[in-house]
Enzyme design. Sequence first.
Site, mmCIF file in Angstrom:
data_model
loop_
_atom_site.group_PDB
_atom_site.id
_atom_site.type_symbol
_atom_site.label_atom_id
_atom_site.label_comp_id
_atom_site.label_asym_id
_atom_site.label_seq_id
_atom_site.Cartn_x
_atom_site.Cartn_y
_atom_site.Cartn_z
ATOM 1 C CB SER A 1 -0.937 -0.068 1.211
ATOM 2 O OG SER A 1 -2.037 0.769 1.058
ATOM 3 C CG ASP B 1 -6.092 -2.489 -4.009
ATOM 4 O OD1 ASP B 1 -6.635 -1.683 -3.238
ATOM 5 O OD2 ASP B 1 -5.013 -3.049 -3.747
ATOM 6 C CG HIS C 1 -5.455 -2.544 0.114
ATOM 7 N ND1 HIS C 1 -4.906 -1.969 -1.021
ATOM 8 C CD2 HIS C 1 -4.857 -1.942 1.162
ATOM 9 C CE1 HIS C 1 -4.028 -1.055 -0.655
ATOM 10 N NE2 HIS C 1 -3.966 -1.027 0.664
#
Length: 527
Positions: free
Chosen positions: A236, A464, A492
């Site tokens: 991320s 995502d 995610h």
Amino acid sequence: MDTSRLLRTTGTVIAAAGLLLSGCTPGSSGPSAAASSGGAGVSAPSAQPPAVPDALRPYYAQKLQWRDCGVPGFQCATMKVPLDYDHPESGQDIDLAVSRKVATGPGKRLGSLVVNPGGPGGSGIGYLQAYAGIGYPAPVRARYDIVSFDPRGVARSTPVECLTGAGMDAYTQVDQTPDDAVERALLVGAFKKFAAGCQQRSQRILPHVSTEDAARDLDVLRSVLGDEKLTYVGASYGTFLGATYADLFPGRVGRLVLDGAMDPTRPAIDLNRDQTAGFETAFRSFAQDCAKQPDCPLGRGGPDQVAARLKDFFRKLDADPVPSGDPSRPLGESLATTGVIAALYDETAWPQLREAITQAQNGDGSGLLGLADSYYEREPDGKYANLMFANAAVNCLDQPPAFADPEAVDKALPSFEKASPVFGAGLAWAALNCTYWPVKATGTAKALTARGAPPIVVVGTTRDPATPYKWAQSLASQLDSGVLLTYEGDGHTAYGRGSDCIDTAINRYLLDGTPPKQDQKCRPSTP
């Protein structure tokens, strides 16, 4: 609902309480040598890079004193770094908390694998001790010391502080879809109060928590761990940290995996609008699945019909919040929206989300409140982790604000609502948070090329919610040596989330240095 550019791995969203249980007591650092893979207090020769400025050499040569930190199998230490890399000779240092799980064997040790869970603001130590150090594939844990740190401003590392627990309770309930001038003024006032609290409590560190600062800290960590090259898995926001490192230090890049990638070329308004579209994509996947389930609280039909019912549900909560079990925090639109968004990070949370919405429709908001609390990392005693404080501090320093004033939000609302009819308005207004920040941004949107670095693996998931797939495509194309690995699925990030194809490709790269084929595609594993 302050969700502006909060990019996190699924574990830190749904299982946040578990992460916060694993504390790490900082050790002490000395002026020379570097850390090894051995027992506590044992050191290995330093991997001193030749181009380190004289003023930084004491930091690169420091010795970490490893000690037991109260969590079985993990060691902790404290690393010193300069507060201001432009003036390292000033003597103003900050302490960074570091933790590791030593390689278990068998097989030759390959060095340290540094992991970062995202955020910005996510605790690397919490992630390491609750997941990466015990949940990464066994062959990787056998050959690498798994290491992480709380970046500057985060958790145990000279944290940014802004509001009290009661103050955060109030902040998270402010209506972020203002219907009139009064509600707009309340929202602006909340952003100003948040920023003023950060300035009051964290003035010293606020100008020095940028991603570039954290990337420079990462290079100090590489050195004191005894590694000539950095091996790293960033998830991320951690992909932006890793790409920034690679661009600053391409010659020190080893094996880098950037999973759930950000696009550093996108200005703040586009990042927020893209992420809004990402949550819409994830919600539509949830809606399609929900409509097939016997317990779907949003009824049958296509995603548009399910979305309309959810939006109507939010509208009712805006007018008339329902009890949540906490008299001071009834479930209104803001907390409910945050709860839904939290569950969209991971498709395994969809059953929990269906149940929470059903409860709220029946007058019990505790389920959605619990999801929102996991997102904000709020403890049952009312204390908050500093996740949201660090998140704002880093984001607002890394780029100029998305909007100059509320009128600019008004102009952008149609595009945000087009990106997501359900979440667009709230996420547009949430992006106003940096407008009133007390420190001027030092960074800007730009391409990161890492010219001269060896192959860097960029992983993108097609549905995502937080880091849209097109961001991974863009980052892989920007990096001179970027290799795109695609997961055609939901959720995610992808590594360690059940795809044998993804895990095999990344494990091979980490263990023998062979990157995946360019544009390799993986699908969910068949049960």
